[in-house]
Design a protein around this motif. Structure first.
Motif, PDB file in Angstrom:
ATOM      1  N   HIS A  62       7.536   1.949   2.304  1.00  0.00           N
ATOM      2  CA  HIS A  62       6.705   2.759   3.199  1.00  0.00           C
ATOM      3  C   HIS A  62       5.427   1.995   3.537  1.00  0.00           C
ATOM      4  CE1 HIS A  62       9.141   5.809   1.041  1.00  0.00           C
ATOM      5  NE2 HIS A  62       9.189   6.382   2.221  1.00  0.00           N
ATOM      6  N   VAL A  63       4.959   2.164   4.766  1.00  0.00           N
ATOM      7  CA  VAL A  63       3.692   1.579   5.195  1.00  0.00           C
ATOM      8  C   VAL A  63       2.846   2.685   5.803  1.00  0.00           C
ATOM      9  CG1 VAL A  63       2.547  -0.088   6.699  1.00  0.00           C
ATOM     10  CG2 VAL A  63       4.739  -0.666   5.658  1.00  0.00           C
ATOM     11  N   ILE A  64       1.600   2.820   5.360  1.00  0.00           N
ATOM     12  CA  ILE A  64       0.722   3.823   5.924  1.00  0.00           C
ATOM     13  C   ILE A  64       0.513   3.540   7.411  1.00  0.00           C
ATOM     14  CG2 ILE A  64      -1.487   2.656   5.473  1.00  0.00           C
ATOM     15  CD1 ILE A  64      -2.462   5.462   4.428  1.00  0.00           C
ATOM     16  N   ALA A  65       0.465   4.557   8.242  1.00  0.00           N
ATOM     17  CA  ALA A  65       0.558   4.404   9.698  1.00  0.00           C
ATOM     18  C   ALA A  65      -0.566   3.583  10.317  1.00  0.00           C
ATOM     19  CB  ALA A  65       0.622   5.784  10.353  1.00  0.00           C
ATOM     20  N   TYR A  66      -1.735   3.546   9.695  1.00  0.00           N
ATOM     21  CA  TYR A  66      -2.854   2.816  10.302  1.00  0.00           C
ATOM     22  C   TYR A  66      -2.890   1.336   9.902  1.00  0.00           C
ATOM     23  CZ  TYR A  66      -5.287   3.584   5.792  1.00  0.00           C
ATOM     24  OH  TYR A  66      -5.620   3.621   4.460  1.00  0.00           O
TER      25      TYR A  66
ATOM     26  N   ALA B  46       0.214  -4.839   8.238  1.00  0.00           N
ATOM     27  CA  ALA B  46       1.422  -4.702   7.417  1.00  0.00           C
ATOM     28  C   ALA B  46       2.624  -4.357   8.285  1.00  0.00           C
ATOM     29  CB  ALA B  46       1.215  -3.629   6.354  1.00  0.00           C
ATOM     30  N   ILE B  47       2.432  -3.494   9.278  1.00  0.00           N
ATOM     31  CA  ILE B  47       3.524  -3.109  10.176  1.00  0.00           C
ATOM     32  C   ILE B  47       4.044  -4.338  10.927  1.00  0.00           C
ATOM     33  CG2 ILE B  47       4.068  -1.812  12.278  1.00  0.00           C
ATOM     34  CD1 ILE B  47       2.075   0.342  11.220  1.00  0.00           C
ATOM     35  N   LEU B  48       3.129  -5.137  11.462  1.00  0.00           N
ATOM     36  CA  LEU B  48       3.529  -6.352  12.178  1.00  0.00           C
ATOM     37  C   LEU B  48       4.210  -7.342  11.238  1.00  0.00           C
ATOM     38  CD1 LEU B  48       0.385  -6.893  14.441  1.00  0.00           C
ATOM     39  CD2 LEU B  48       2.628  -6.052  15.139  1.00  0.00           C
ATOM     40  N   PHE B  49       3.721  -7.428   9.998  1.00  0.00           N
ATOM     41  CA  PHE B  49       4.291  -8.347   9.019  1.00  0.00           C
ATOM     42  C   PHE B  49       5.744  -8.002   8.729  1.00  0.00           C
ATOM     43  CE2 PHE B  49       5.288  -8.906   4.456  1.00  0.00           C
ATOM     44  CZ  PHE B  49       5.334 -10.296   4.410  1.00  0.00           C
ATOM     45  N   TYR B  50       6.026  -6.726   8.477  1.00  0.00           N
ATOM     46  CA  TYR B  50       7.399  -6.352   8.127  1.00  0.00           C
ATOM     47  C   TYR B  50       8.337  -6.481   9.329  1.00  0.00           C
ATOM     48  CZ  TYR B  50       5.905  -4.916   3.524  1.00  0.00           C
ATOM     49  OH  TYR B  50       5.418  -4.934   2.245  1.00  0.00           O
ATOM     50  N   LYS B  51       7.824  -6.220  10.506  1.00  0.00           N
ATOM     51  CA  LYS B  51       8.656  -6.447  11.699  1.00  0.00           C
ATOM     52  C   LYS B  51       8.979  -7.929  11.837  1.00  0.00           C
ATOM     53  CE  LYS B  51       7.251  -2.457  14.468  1.00  0.00           C
ATOM     54  NZ  LYS B  51       6.561  -1.992  15.694  1.00  0.00           N
ATOM     55  N   LYS B  52       8.005  -8.770  11.557  1.00  0.00           N
ATOM     56  CA  LYS B  52       8.227 -10.217  11.603  1.00  0.00           C
ATOM     57  C   LYS B  52       9.263 -10.643  10.565  1.00  0.00           C
ATOM     58  CE  LYS B  52       5.800 -14.605  10.904  1.00  0.00           C
ATOM     59  NZ  LYS B  52       4.513 -15.236  10.514  1.00  0.00           N
ATOM     60  N   MET B  53       9.307  -9.931   9.446  1.00  0.00           N
ATOM     61  CA  MET B  53      10.265 -10.247   8.378  1.00  0.00           C
ATOM     62  C   MET B  53      11.630  -9.608   8.637  1.00  0.00           C
ATOM     63  SD  MET B  53       8.730 -12.254   6.239  1.00  0.00           S
ATOM     64  CE  MET B  53       9.897 -12.210   4.886  1.00  0.00           C
ATOM     65  N   SER B  54      11.830  -9.067   9.832  1.00  0.00           N
ATOM     66  CA  SER B  54      13.110  -8.483  10.280  1.00  0.00           C
ATOM     67  C   SER B  54      13.444  -7.155   9.606  1.00  0.00           C
ATOM     68  CB  SER B  54      14.267  -9.475  10.079  1.00  0.00           C
ATOM     69  OG  SER B  54      14.048 -10.653  10.825  1.00  0.00           O
ATOM     70  N   PHE B  55      12.434  -6.463   9.083  1.00  0.00           N
ATOM     71  CA  PHE B  55      12.649  -5.099   8.624  1.00  0.00           C
ATOM     72  C   PHE B  55      12.717  -4.185   9.843  1.00  0.00           C
ATOM     73  CE2 PHE B  55      11.441  -6.914   4.674  1.00  0.00           C
ATOM     74  CZ  PHE B  55      11.775  -6.022   3.665  1.00  0.00           C
TER      75      PHE B  55
ATOM     76  N   LEU C 203      12.607   2.699  10.835  1.00  0.00           N
ATOM     77  CA  LEU C 203      13.608   3.710  11.138  1.00  0.00           C
ATOM     78  C   LEU C 203      13.058   5.127  11.257  1.00  0.00           C
ATOM     79  CD1 LEU C 203      16.661   2.658   8.949  1.00  0.00           C
ATOM     80  CD2 LEU C 203      16.129   2.049  11.297  1.00  0.00           C
ATOM     81  N   ARG C 204      11.880   5.361  10.703  1.00  0.00           N
ATOM     82  CA  ARG C 204      11.419   6.751  10.704  1.00  0.00           C
ATOM     83  C   ARG C 204       9.911   6.811  10.502  1.00  0.00           C
ATOM     84  NH1 ARG C 204      14.707  10.402   6.689  1.00  0.00           N
ATOM     85  NH2 ARG C 204      16.259  10.151   8.337  1.00  0.00           N
ATOM     86  N   ARG C 205       9.278   7.793  11.147  1.00  0.00           N
ATOM     87  CA  ARG C 205       7.866   8.103  10.887  1.00  0.00           C
ATOM     88  C   ARG C 205       7.822   9.400  10.087  1.00  0.00           C
ATOM     89  NH1 ARG C 205       2.699   7.074  14.449  1.00  0.00           N
ATOM     90  NH2 ARG C 205       1.130   8.209  13.239  1.00  0.00           N
TER      91      ARG C 205
ATOM     92  N   ARG D 198      -7.733  10.895  -0.716  1.00  0.00           N
ATOM     93  CA  ARG D 198      -9.130  11.341  -0.639  1.00  0.00           C
ATOM     94  C   ARG D 198      -9.305  12.542   0.295  1.00  0.00           C
ATOM     95  NH1 ARG D 198     -10.939   5.120   0.137  1.00  0.00           N
ATOM     96  NH2 ARG D 198     -10.513   4.429  -2.006  1.00  0.00           N
ATOM     97  N   GLY D 199      -8.435  13.490   0.098  1.00  0.00           N
ATOM     98  CA  GLY D 199      -8.554  14.733   0.837  1.00  0.00           C
ATOM     99  C   GLY D 199      -7.996  14.710   2.247  1.00  0.00           C
ATOM    100  N   ARG D 200      -7.327  13.643   2.650  1.00  0.00           N
ATOM    101  CA  ARG D 200      -6.768  13.546   4.004  1.00  0.00           C
ATOM    102  C   ARG D 200      -5.291  13.172   3.949  1.00  0.00           C
ATOM    103  NH1 ARG D 200      -9.872  10.060   8.328  1.00  0.00           N
ATOM    104  NH2 ARG D 200      -8.080  10.903   9.463  1.00  0.00           N
ATOM    105  N   HIS D 201      -4.548  13.679   4.939  1.00  0.00           N
ATOM    106  CA  HIS D 201      -3.130  13.334   5.071  1.00  0.00           C
ATOM    107  C   HIS D 201      -2.974  12.169   6.050  1.00  0.00           C
ATOM    108  CE1 HIS D 201      -1.329  16.610   2.781  1.00  0.00           C
ATOM    109  NE2 HIS D 201      -2.234  17.420   3.304  1.00  0.00           N
ATOM    110  N   TYR D 202      -2.007  11.291   5.743  1.00  0.00           N
ATOM    111  CA  TYR D 202      -1.708  10.161   6.618  1.00  0.00           C
ATOM    112  C   TYR D 202      -0.196  10.035   6.769  1.00  0.00           C
ATOM    113  CZ  TYR D 202      -6.541   8.756   5.704  1.00  0.00           C
ATOM    114  OH  TYR D 202      -7.908   8.721   5.594  1.00  0.00           O
ATOM    115  N   ASP D 203       0.220   9.658   7.973  1.00  0.00           N
ATOM    116  CA  ASP D 203       1.646   9.420   8.214  1.00  0.00           C
ATOM    117  C   ASP D 203       2.065   8.082   7.613  1.00  0.00           C
ATOM    118  OD1 ASP D 203       1.540  11.747   9.624  1.00  0.00           O
ATOM    119  OD2 ASP D 203       1.825  10.838  11.604  1.00  0.00           O
ATOM    120  N   SER D 204       3.367   7.937   7.474  1.00  0.00           N
ATOM    121  CA  SER D 204       3.929   6.696   6.951  1.00  0.00           C
ATOM    122  C   SER D 204       5.103   6.267   7.815  1.00  0.00           C
ATOM    123  CB  SER D 204       4.401   6.910   5.510  1.00  0.00           C
ATOM    124  OG  SER D 204       5.248   5.861   5.087  1.00  0.00           O
TER     125      SER D 204
END
Length: 253
Positions: free
Chosen positions: A140-144, A148-157, A160-162, A170-176
């Motif tokens: 999983h990669v935190i949405a912001y 990291a997102i670009l790195f895993y795409k470069k590694m051919s991952f 598949l899902r948000r 710290r009291g806040r929700h974040y997508d992954s």
């Protein structure tokens, strides 16, 4: 004349994480990640209790700390049927099939952009590929976290899902984002588009087959008609010869 300063080229060595790495491992996690990990997690990492890990060290450090962690990746093996991504692994899952889940990956700032993270992920993929029962590596990669997102795409991952509100920090929700790298023939179920493409290809193949059969049928009909014409022509010629012979016989008599 100013002599340019020599560029330091570290000699990076990869090895398993050991109990002696405990304190440095804790500190790097605290520095790099917004999530706070329990002490049990670190104890499991350094003891190899259900966790497989790799460490990166700079064996050429001039300060004598040539075996101190400068990067790491931690993983664990999960049963595919019990995982959260079982619906993304096709429909032929067996009870013995597994996945490798990446827990954490990090490199300290002075050693970034040297390919260390890439090498660590390659170690994970190599390890997963060597497990006959393993079908994928995922994480999983935190949405912001754009780097990291670009790195895993470069590694051919494959992303598949948000996942909505996956993290609570710290009291806040974040997508992954869920990333998957398939190994040993693992694959995701066909998407609607892939199903449509497969259906169109099948119908096209079926149509071509029917056309070929029709052509062959017409060819056989034409061949039979040609043989029939030849037979009729032969019978007519034979009849003509018979009639001529009869007429000639009558004339002779």
């Amino acid at each position: 004349m100013v002599v340019p300063k020599a560029v330091y080229r570290p000699t990076i060595v990869y090895r398993p994480i050991r109990p002696s790495d405990l304190e440095v491992l804790k500190q790097i996690h605290a520095d790099l990640f917004p999530i706070r990990y329990e002490s049990e997690f670190f104890l499991n990492v350094v003891s190899g209790n259900g966790i497989v890990s790799w460490a990166a060290v700079d064996s050429s450090r001039p300060d004598g700390e040539n075996d101190e962690l400068i990067g790491f990746v931690t993983t664990r093996i999960v049963v595919a049927k019990d995982s959260e991504i079982q619906d993304m692994l096709g429909y032929d899952l067996r009870s013995d099939q597994t996945l490798v889940y990446i827990l954490t990956l990090g490199v300290i700032e002075p050693y970034r952009n040297l390919g260390i993270a890439t090498s660590l992920i390659q170690e994970v993929i190599k390890y997963a590929s060597g497990l006959d029962t393993c079908r994928a590596v995922y994480l999983h990669v935190i949405a912001y976290n754009e780097p990291a997102i670009l790195f895993y795409k470069k590694m051919s991952f494959r992303c598949l899902r948000r996942l909505q509100d996956f993290y609570y920090i710290r009291g806040r929700h974040y997508d992954s984002f869920l990333f998957v790298y398939y190994v040993n023939g693992g694959r995701s179920p066909c998407s609607p588009l892939e199903v449509m493409v497969a259906v169109v290809a099948y119908l096209r193949s079926l149509f071509s087959s029917l056309v070929c059969r029709l052509w062959k049928s017409e060819d056989r009909k034409a061949s039979r008609w040609s043989k029939c014409k030849e037979t009729s022509s032969l019978l007519i010629n034979q009849n003509k010869r018979i009639v001529s012979a009869e007429n000639a016989g009558c004339q002779c008599v």
